[in-house]
Design a protein around this motif. Structure first.
Motif, mmCIF file in Angstrom:
data_model
loop_
_atom_site.group_PDB
_atom_site.id
_atom_site.type_symbol
_atom_site.label_atom_id
_atom_site.label_comp_id
_atom_site.label_asym_id
_atom_site.label_seq_id
_atom_site.Cartn_x
_atom_site.Cartn_y
_atom_site.Cartn_z
ATOM 1 N N GLU A 1 31.461 36.805 33.619
ATOM 2 C CA GLU A 1 30.416 36.298 34.499
ATOM 3 C C GLU A 1 30.898 36.106 35.948
ATOM 4 O OE1 GLU A 1 29.108 34.027 30.467
ATOM 5 O OE2 GLU A 1 30.227 32.998 32.038
ATOM 6 N N ASN A 2 32.143 35.736 36.106
ATOM 7 C CA ASN A 2 32.720 35.594 37.446
ATOM 8 C C ASN A 2 34.196 35.978 37.367
ATOM 9 O OD1 ASN A 2 33.271 35.000 40.103
ATOM 10 N ND2 ASN A 2 32.466 32.905 40.050
ATOM 11 N N PRO A 3 34.461 37.241 37.069
ATOM 12 C CA PRO A 3 35.850 37.655 36.785
ATOM 13 C C PRO A 3 36.793 37.498 37.960
ATOM 14 C CG PRO A 3 34.397 39.563 36.961
ATOM 15 C CD PRO A 3 33.514 38.360 36.917
ATOM 16 N N ALA A 4 36.325 37.737 39.180
ATOM 17 C CA ALA A 4 37.207 37.620 40.335
ATOM 18 C C ALA A 4 37.699 36.185 40.505
ATOM 19 C CB ALA A 4 36.498 38.103 41.593
ATOM 20 N N ALA A 5 36.794 35.229 40.333
ATOM 21 C CA ALA A 5 37.180 33.824 40.497
ATOM 22 C C ALA A 5 38.169 33.404 39.414
ATOM 23 C CB ALA A 5 35.944 32.932 40.459
ATOM 24 N N LEU A 6 37.918 33.813 38.174
ATOM 25 C CA LEU A 6 38.851 33.476 37.103
ATOM 26 C C LEU A 6 40.209 34.126 37.343
ATOM 27 C CD1 LEU A 6 39.502 32.174 34.366
ATOM 28 C CD2 LEU A 6 38.617 34.243 33.265
ATOM 29 N N ALA A 7 40.216 35.389 37.754
ATOM 30 C CA ALA A 7 41.477 36.082 38.013
ATOM 31 C C ALA A 7 42.265 35.384 39.120
ATOM 32 C CB ALA A 7 41.214 37.540 38.372
ATOM 33 N N ASP A 8 41.571 34.900 40.145
ATOM 34 C CA ASP A 8 42.247 34.183 41.221
ATOM 35 C C ASP A 8 42.902 32.905 40.694
ATOM 36 O OD1 ASP A 8 41.622 36.021 43.196
ATOM 37 O OD2 ASP A 8 39.857 34.923 43.905
ATOM 38 N N VAL A 9 42.172 32.164 39.861
ATOM 39 C CA VAL A 9 42.703 30.915 39.297
ATOM 40 C C VAL A 9 43.931 31.193 38.433
ATOM 41 C CG1 VAL A 9 42.203 29.117 37.581
ATOM 42 C CG2 VAL A 9 40.571 29.576 39.418
ATOM 43 N N LEU A 10 43.847 32.210 37.589
ATOM 44 C CA LEU A 10 44.969 32.541 36.707
ATOM 45 C C LEU A 10 46.181 33.011 37.505
ATOM 46 C CD1 LEU A 10 43.105 34.429 33.829
ATOM 47 C CD2 LEU A 10 43.998 32.084 33.789
ATOM 48 N N ALA A 11 45.946 33.914 38.447
ATOM 49 C CA ALA A 11 47.059 34.446 39.237
ATOM 50 C C ALA A 11 47.765 33.336 40.014
ATOM 51 C CB ALA A 11 46.553 35.532 40.184
ATOM 52 N N ALA A 12 47.000 32.396 40.560
ATOM 53 C CA ALA A 12 47.592 31.294 41.304
ATOM 54 C C ALA A 12 48.406 30.384 40.389
ATOM 55 C CB ALA A 12 46.506 30.494 42.018
ATOM 56 N N PHE A 13 47.854 30.085 39.220
ATOM 57 C CA PHE A 13 48.567 29.225 38.258
ATOM 58 C C PHE A 13 49.857 29.884 37.796
ATOM 59 C CE2 PHE A 13 49.039 28.133 33.622
ATOM 60 C CZ PHE A 13 49.577 26.873 33.818
#
Length: 289
Positions: free
Chosen positions: A268-280
């Motif tokens: 549903e919002n893959p870019a936002a989730l990917a950003d959160v995961l990559a940052a973590f």
């Protein structure tokens, strides 16, 4: 990414996005199918993604390219009985320990015994990921609990009964349609319908029993010392929001809410989730967790 013992397999439900490949991983229960992206920044740690109830690796195939764009190699696999993964006969083959054992075998096939990997579990996959992190914390660099809770909410205690009522072909299709339309947003109706038909009823019943009564392992997970991220879509109602916040406080975990998403933010919002995961993951690798 080299996967030990991998065997060839064909994509389930159509072609894969560019940059992904399908493979099979032998396990105690049979060959588990997986999809992998090899794109990575030199020195970064790969991630293992575990799908949820009624799901499969296909829940992550549209999402993996977003991780690749951020320099992250990742592997998603279908749990036993899901889609085209091995499906042993008999509900007794779908205990919590069986699903956890599969995850650990996949992690080891990825080389986690020598170099720990990041672990992410979605929904029911998060239940399995928690347990695996407690059983074998040495295999993992971090744990992400994605749209999943530490214990069953009251509504989930009826999951085995609902699953029995939906065990017919029509019921399977209805259940898959409901999940794709109301819990998450997945436009791949043909794939979802096909997966619903071929997914093992024993697997679904075994998972339903687990979801109704799985143990809270928050304390041993905290004692493991693993960095934890808890994340969910802002519109996700499967586990109560308060339960997520309480777990994050108990674990000392990072807590992130994904905007414009429900139960499956990877769709549903893959870019936002990917950003959160990559940052973590970057923070974990830099010792900033």
């Amino acid at each position: 990414m080299q996967i030990r013992g991998e065997v060839h397999c064909e994509p389930f439900g159509g072609h894969l996005p560019e940059g992904l490949r399908c493979l099979g991983i032998p396990s105690a229960g049979g060959v588990l199918t997986a999809v992998v992206t090899d794109e990575a920044v030199a020195g970064s740690t790969p991630a293992l993604l575990v799908p949820g109830f009624t799901g499969s690796k296909e829940d992550f195939t549209p999402f993996l390219p977003y991780l690749a764009e951020r320099g992250r190699a990742a592997l998603a696999y279908s749990q036993r009985g899901q889609a085209d993964s091995a499906a042993p006969k008999g509900v007794e083959n779908y205990r919590l320990a069986d699903f956890v054992g599969d995850l650990i075998e996949v992690a080891r096939a990825m080389g986690a015994s020598e170099r720990p990997i990041h672990l992410l579990g979605h929904s029911f996959g998060g239940v399995i990921a928690r347990q695996a992190a407690v059983v074998a914390p040495e295999l993992f660099r971090s744990v992400t609990l994605f749209s999943t809770g530490p214990r069953p909410p009251e509504s989930m205690r009826w999951t085995p009964l609902r699953q029995r009522l939906l065990s017919s072909t029509t019921g399977k299709r209805l259940s898959a349609w409901y999940i794709s339309q109301f819990l998450s947003e997945d436009p791949r109706e043909e794939l979802i319908a096909e997966r619903a038909i071929v997914t093992s009823e024993d697997s679904l019943m075994g998972a339903a029993f687990i979801l109704a009564r799985y143990p809270d392992v928050s304390l041993p997970l905290r004692q493991s010392g693993l960095p934890v991220l808890i994340t969910r879509g802002v519109g996700d109602t499967v586990w109560p929001e308060q339960m997520h916040r309480e777990e994050a406080a108990l674990l000392g975990a990072r807590y992130e809410v994904i905007s414009d998403a429900k139960h499956s933010a990877q769709l549903e919002n893959p870019a936002a989730l990917a950003d959160v995961l990559a940052a973590f993951w970057a923070d974990v690798e830099a010792g900033r967790n």
